[in-house]
Design a protein around this motif. Structure first.
Motif, PDB file in Angstrom:
ATOM      1  N   ILE A   1      -0.332 -17.461   3.858  1.00 18.60           N
ATOM      2  CA  ILE A   1      -1.341 -16.752   3.072  1.00 18.60           C
ATOM      3  C   ILE A   1      -1.306 -17.311   1.658  1.00 18.60           C
ATOM      4  O   ILE A   1      -0.260 -17.725   1.166  1.00 18.60           O
TER       5      ILE A   1
ATOM      6  N   CYS B   1      -1.219 -17.110  -2.275  1.00 19.56           N
ATOM      7  CA  CYS B   1      -0.649 -16.186  -3.251  1.00 19.56           C
ATOM      8  C   CYS B   1      -1.334 -16.306  -4.596  1.00 19.56           C
ATOM      9  O   CYS B   1      -0.871 -15.729  -5.581  1.00 19.56           O
TER      10      CYS B   1
ATOM     11  N   MET C   1      -1.779 -13.335  -7.121  1.00 18.31           N
ATOM     12  CA  MET C   1      -0.718 -12.345  -6.984  1.00 18.31           C
ATOM     13  C   MET C   1       0.260 -12.476  -8.150  1.00 18.31           C
ATOM     14  O   MET C   1       0.572 -13.576  -8.585  1.00 18.31           O
TER      15      MET C   1
ATOM     16  N   GLN D   1       4.163  -8.767  -6.448  1.00 14.95           N
ATOM     17  CA  GLN D   1       3.391  -8.706  -5.201  1.00 14.95           C
ATOM     18  C   GLN D   1       3.882  -9.744  -4.196  1.00 14.95           C
ATOM     19  O   GLN D   1       3.922  -9.484  -2.995  1.00 14.95           O
ATOM     20  N   VAL D   2       4.273 -10.899  -4.688  1.00 20.25           N
ATOM     21  CA  VAL D   2       4.823 -11.942  -3.811  1.00 20.25           C
ATOM     22  C   VAL D   2       6.137 -11.450  -3.204  1.00 20.25           C
ATOM     23  O   VAL D   2       6.366 -11.580  -1.996  1.00 20.25           O
ATOM     24  N   HIS D   3       6.996 -10.841  -4.022  1.00 19.82           N
ATOM     25  CA  HIS D   3       8.271 -10.313  -3.525  1.00 19.82           C
ATOM     26  C   HIS D   3       8.043  -9.188  -2.518  1.00 19.82           C
ATOM     27  O   HIS D   3       8.755  -9.092  -1.512  1.00 19.82           O
ATOM     28  N   LEU D   4       7.051  -8.338  -2.759  1.00 19.03           N
ATOM     29  CA  LEU D   4       6.731  -7.260  -1.825  1.00 19.03           C
ATOM     30  C   LEU D   4       6.284  -7.833  -0.479  1.00 19.03           C
ATOM     31  O   LEU D   4       6.706  -7.356   0.573  1.00 19.03           O
ATOM     32  N   TYR D   5       5.449  -8.883  -0.515  1.00 16.06           N
ATOM     33  CA  TYR D   5       5.010  -9.520   0.729  1.00 16.06           C
ATOM     34  C   TYR D   5       6.205 -10.092   1.497  1.00 16.06           C
ATOM     35  O   TYR D   5       6.307  -9.943   2.710  1.00 16.06           O
ATOM     36  N   VAL D   6       7.127 -10.752   0.786  1.00 16.62           N
ATOM     37  CA  VAL D   6       8.305 -11.342   1.445  1.00 16.62           C
ATOM     38  C   VAL D   6       9.166 -10.244   2.056  1.00 16.62           C
ATOM     39  O   VAL D   6       9.682 -10.397   3.174  1.00 16.62           O
TER      40      VAL D   6
ATOM     41  N   LYS E   1       8.089  -7.323   3.187  1.00 15.79           N
ATOM     42  CA  LYS E   1       7.371  -6.856   4.373  1.00 15.79           C
ATOM     43  C   LYS E   1       7.505  -7.868   5.510  1.00 15.79           C
ATOM     44  O   LYS E   1       7.643  -7.498   6.675  1.00 15.79           O
ATOM     45  N   LEU E   2       7.476  -9.140   5.175  1.00 14.15           N
ATOM     46  CA  LEU E   2       7.656 -10.196   6.159  1.00 14.15           C
ATOM     47  C   LEU E   2       9.040 -10.103   6.793  1.00 14.15           C
ATOM     48  O   LEU E   2       9.184 -10.197   8.012  1.00 14.15           O
TER      49      LEU E   2
END
Length: 154
Positions: A100, A102, A105, A109-114, A116-117
């Motif tokens: 995706i 970034c 972001m 937000q990048v850390h939040l996505y990681v 969740k991943l």
């Protein structure tokens, strides 16, 4: 660089007299083909020196691990262009999380996505952290269109 007739004229009886047919033909052949012969010799040395060893690791064949793939230019403060992940079982890649973008972001937000991943990978494969991080130049981003691969309208 001269052909045989020119070399004989230059170094033969009319020239400086150093032409010796017992030696010169062989030396000229060696000089013409030395690059190819040296290359073959080096290859045979490398093949004889290198030996491939295989280690049986059946206990690791069923081990799952994940690799975080970050598309980011080299440098300390460069922004993250895109993020992806790969899941491996032993030596086989079994899953991929599509990248995706970034762009836009903020770092949180990048850390939040990681995070969740990682939660998804923990749920699916029991992987709680990434085994490694692979950094790839944004020019190799596989998604189209993007900043590095704009949509071309004909």
């Amino acid at each position: 660089m001269l052909d045989a007739a020119q070399a004989q004229a230059l170094h033969g009886s009319e020239g400086d007299g150093c032409w010796n047919p017992k030696v010169c033909y062989s030396r000229r052949s060696y000089a013409r083909h030395r690059d190819r012969k040296n290359q073959q010799r080096n290859r045979s040395r490398q093949e004889s020196v290198l030996k491939t060893l295989e280690v049986e690791i059946p206990e690791f064949a069923y081990l799952y691990y994940a690799v975080l793939v970050v598309y980011r230019a080299a440098g300390g403060d460069t922004p993250v262009h895109a993020i992806s992940a790969q899941v491996w079982q032993g030596q086989q890649q079994i899953a991929i999380v599509e990248p995706i973008h970034c762009v836009g972001m903020v770092p949180s937000q990048v850390h939040l996505y990681v995070r969740k991943l990682l939660a998804l990978l923990d749920e699916e494969y029991g992987t709680r952290k990434f085994a490694s991080l692979e950094r790839i130049d944004p020019q190799q981003c596989p998604m189209h269109p993007c900043l590095h691969h704009p949509l071309v309208v004909a």
